[in-house]
Design a protein around this motif. Structure first.
Motif, PDB file in Angstrom:
ATOM      1  N   MET A   1       0.831  -1.172  -0.196  1.00  0.00           N
ATOM      2  CA  MET A   1       0.030  -0.154   0.030  1.00  0.00           C
ATOM      3  C   MET A   1       0.782   1.249  -0.022  1.00  0.00           C
ATOM      4  N   ARG A   2       0.637   2.033  -0.917  1.00  0.00           N
ATOM      5  CA  ARG A   2       1.205   3.547  -0.886  1.00  0.00           C
ATOM      6  C   ARG A   2       1.181   4.220   0.258  1.00  0.00           C
ATOM      7  N   LYS A   3       1.982   4.773   0.933  1.00  0.00           N
ATOM      8  CA  LYS A   3       2.081   5.794   1.941  1.00  0.00           C
ATOM      9  C   LYS A   3       2.320   7.155   1.638  1.00  0.00           C
ATOM     10  N   LYS A   4       1.895   8.032   2.190  1.00  0.00           N
ATOM     11  CA  LYS A   4       2.329   9.776   1.874  1.00  0.00           C
ATOM     12  C   LYS A   4       3.255  10.181   3.069  1.00  0.00           C
ATOM     13  N   PHE A   5       4.459  10.306   2.816  1.00  0.00           N
ATOM     14  CA  PHE A   5       5.618  10.777   3.680  1.00  0.00           C
ATOM     15  C   PHE A   5       5.942  12.262   3.165  1.00  0.00           C
ATOM     16  N   LEU A   6       6.065  12.910   4.596  1.00  0.00           N
ATOM     17  CA  LEU A   6       6.369  14.323   4.600  1.00  0.00           C
ATOM     18  C   LEU A   6       7.509  14.427   5.292  1.00  0.00           C
ATOM     19  N   PHE A   7       8.722  14.765   4.814  1.00  0.00           N
ATOM     20  CA  PHE A   7       9.793  14.911   5.371  1.00  0.00           C
ATOM     21  C   PHE A   7      10.066  16.614   5.825  1.00  0.00           C
ATOM     22  N   VAL A   8      10.275  16.871   6.863  1.00  0.00           N
ATOM     23  CA  VAL A   8      10.320  18.341   7.490  1.00  0.00           C
ATOM     24  C   VAL A   8      11.761  18.688   7.912  1.00  0.00           C
ATOM     25  N   MET A   9      12.383  19.446   7.308  1.00  0.00           N
ATOM     26  CA  MET A   9      13.732  20.070   7.291  1.00  0.00           C
ATOM     27  C   MET A   9      13.713  21.239   7.983  1.00  0.00           C
ATOM     28  N   ARG A  10      14.281  21.418   9.260  1.00  0.00           N
ATOM     29  CA  ARG A  10      14.289  22.803   9.861  1.00  0.00           C
ATOM     30  C   ARG A  10      15.552  23.360  10.303  1.00  0.00           C
ATOM     31  N   ARG A  11      16.646  22.327  10.136  1.00  0.00           N
ATOM     32  CA  ARG A  11      18.006  22.864  10.673  1.00  0.00           C
ATOM     33  C   ARG A  11      18.943  23.395   9.256  1.00  0.00           C
ATOM     34  N   GLY A  12      19.815  24.403   9.737  1.00  0.00           N
ATOM     35  CA  GLY A  12      20.535  24.867   8.585  1.00  0.00           C
ATOM     36  C   GLY A  12      21.663  23.748   7.920  1.00  0.00           C
ATOM     37  N   PRO A  13      22.459  24.380   6.935  1.00  0.00           N
ATOM     38  CA  PRO A  13      23.456  23.517   6.362  1.00  0.00           C
ATOM     39  C   PRO A  13      24.836  23.524   7.306  1.00  0.00           C
ATOM     40  N   THR A  14      24.611  23.057   8.700  1.00  0.00           N
ATOM     41  CA  THR A  14      25.895  22.932   9.566  1.00  0.00           C
ATOM     42  C   THR A  14      26.329  21.593   9.431  1.00  0.00           C
ATOM     43  N   GLY A  15      25.676  20.712   9.047  1.00  0.00           N
ATOM     44  CA  GLY A  15      26.246  19.381   9.108  1.00  0.00           C
ATOM     45  C   GLY A  15      25.975  18.604   7.716  1.00  0.00           C
ATOM     46  N   MET A  40      10.472  22.449   3.864  1.00  0.00           N
ATOM     47  CA  MET A  40      11.562  23.324   4.472  1.00  0.00           C
ATOM     48  C   MET A  40      11.086  24.332   5.239  1.00  0.00           C
ATOM     49  N   LEU A  41      11.311  24.412   6.785  1.00  0.00           N
ATOM     50  CA  LEU A  41      10.963  25.444   7.703  1.00  0.00           C
ATOM     51  C   LEU A  41      12.050  25.923   8.084  1.00  0.00           C
ATOM     52  N   ASP A  42      11.991  27.231   8.938  1.00  0.00           N
ATOM     53  CA  ASP A  42      13.056  27.796   9.807  1.00  0.00           C
ATOM     54  C   ASP A  42      14.472  27.987   8.966  1.00  0.00           C
ATOM     55  N   ASP A  43      15.250  27.423   9.678  1.00  0.00           N
ATOM     56  CA  ASP A  43      16.609  27.556   9.082  1.00  0.00           C
ATOM     57  C   ASP A  43      16.992  26.653   7.973  1.00  0.00           C
ATOM     58  N   GLY A  44      16.010  25.566   7.885  1.00  0.00           N
ATOM     59  CA  GLY A  44      16.019  24.674   6.958  1.00  0.00           C
ATOM     60  C   GLY A  44      15.903  25.300   5.336  1.00  0.00           C
ATOM     61  N   VAL A  45      15.529  26.343   5.306  1.00  0.00           N
ATOM     62  CA  VAL A  45      15.461  27.200   3.907  1.00  0.00           C
ATOM     63  C   VAL A  45      16.768  27.522   3.348  1.00  0.00           C
ATOM     64  N   PHE A  46      17.728  27.567   4.324  1.00  0.00           N
ATOM     65  CA  PHE A  46      19.210  27.800   3.937  1.00  0.00           C
ATOM     66  C   PHE A  46      19.786  26.719   3.201  1.00  0.00           C
ATOM     67  N   LEU A  47      19.479  25.509   3.384  1.00  0.00           N
ATOM     68  CA  LEU A  47      19.600  24.301   2.896  1.00  0.00           C
ATOM     69  C   LEU A  47      19.501  24.375   1.282  1.00  0.00           C
ATOM     70  N   LEU A  48      18.663  25.033   0.819  1.00  0.00           N
ATOM     71  CA  LEU A  48      18.340  25.319  -0.742  1.00  0.00           C
ATOM     72  C   LEU A  48      18.929  26.582  -1.370  1.00  0.00           C
ATOM     73  N   LYS A  49      19.308  27.439  -0.668  1.00  0.00           N
ATOM     74  CA  LYS A  49      20.124  28.760  -0.866  1.00  0.00           C
ATOM     75  C   LYS A  49      21.140  28.571  -1.964  1.00  0.00           C
ATOM     76  N   HIS A  50      20.898  29.145  -3.109  1.00  0.00           N
ATOM     77  CA  HIS A  50      21.587  29.297  -4.307  1.00  0.00           C
ATOM     78  C   HIS A  50      23.151  29.802  -3.727  1.00  0.00           C
TER      79      HIS A  50
END
Length: 119
Positions: A1-15, A40-50
């Motif tokens: 059965m297919r499940k719906k996953f939501l991954f939430v990333m809140r922390r920045g690119p420190t590790g 992507m929430l909070d500092d997690g948006v920095f993970l995608l910064k160009h």
């Protein structure tokens, strides 16, 4: 059965290791034909910064890692508008296309998924 996953990333690119492990989880779920979204929430948006610059600590930019998600059909990447605004960013500052959501939509968004993983 297919499940719906939501991954939430809140922390920045420190590790880069933590980010890589999170992306491995996301790609693994997608490889098993599950519906996968990324929020992507909070500092997690920095993970995608160009244009991220490597730090003196030797950390590599992580935004390019997110480009591989499309290979796994993970194309629904959501970014909270308020998180961007609070960090003086906008969608054009990000390395990959995203869908902007409002803070008020987050509760309904998470409720619409079978599995929510904070990473």
């Amino acid at each position: 059965m297919r499940k719906k996953f939501l991954f939430v990333m809140r922390r920045g690119p420190t590790g880069a290791v933590r980010v890589r492990e999170s992306l491995d989880m996301i790609m693994t779920a997608a490889a098993f034909d599950q519906t996968v979204r990324l929020l992507m929430l909070d500092d997690g948006v920095f993970l995608l910064k160009h244009g991220q610059q490597p730090r003196a600590s030797g950390l590599k930019p992580v935004a390019p890692m997110f480009e591989a998600l499309a290979l796994y059909d993970v194309e629904d990447i959501l970014v909270e508008r308020e998180s961007l605004q609070e960090r003086h960013l906008n969608a054009e500052d990000l390395a990959i296309p995203v869908r902007i959501v409002e803070r008020g939509e987050i509760a309904g968004l998470t409720a619409g998924h079978d599995i929510v993983i904070s990473c």
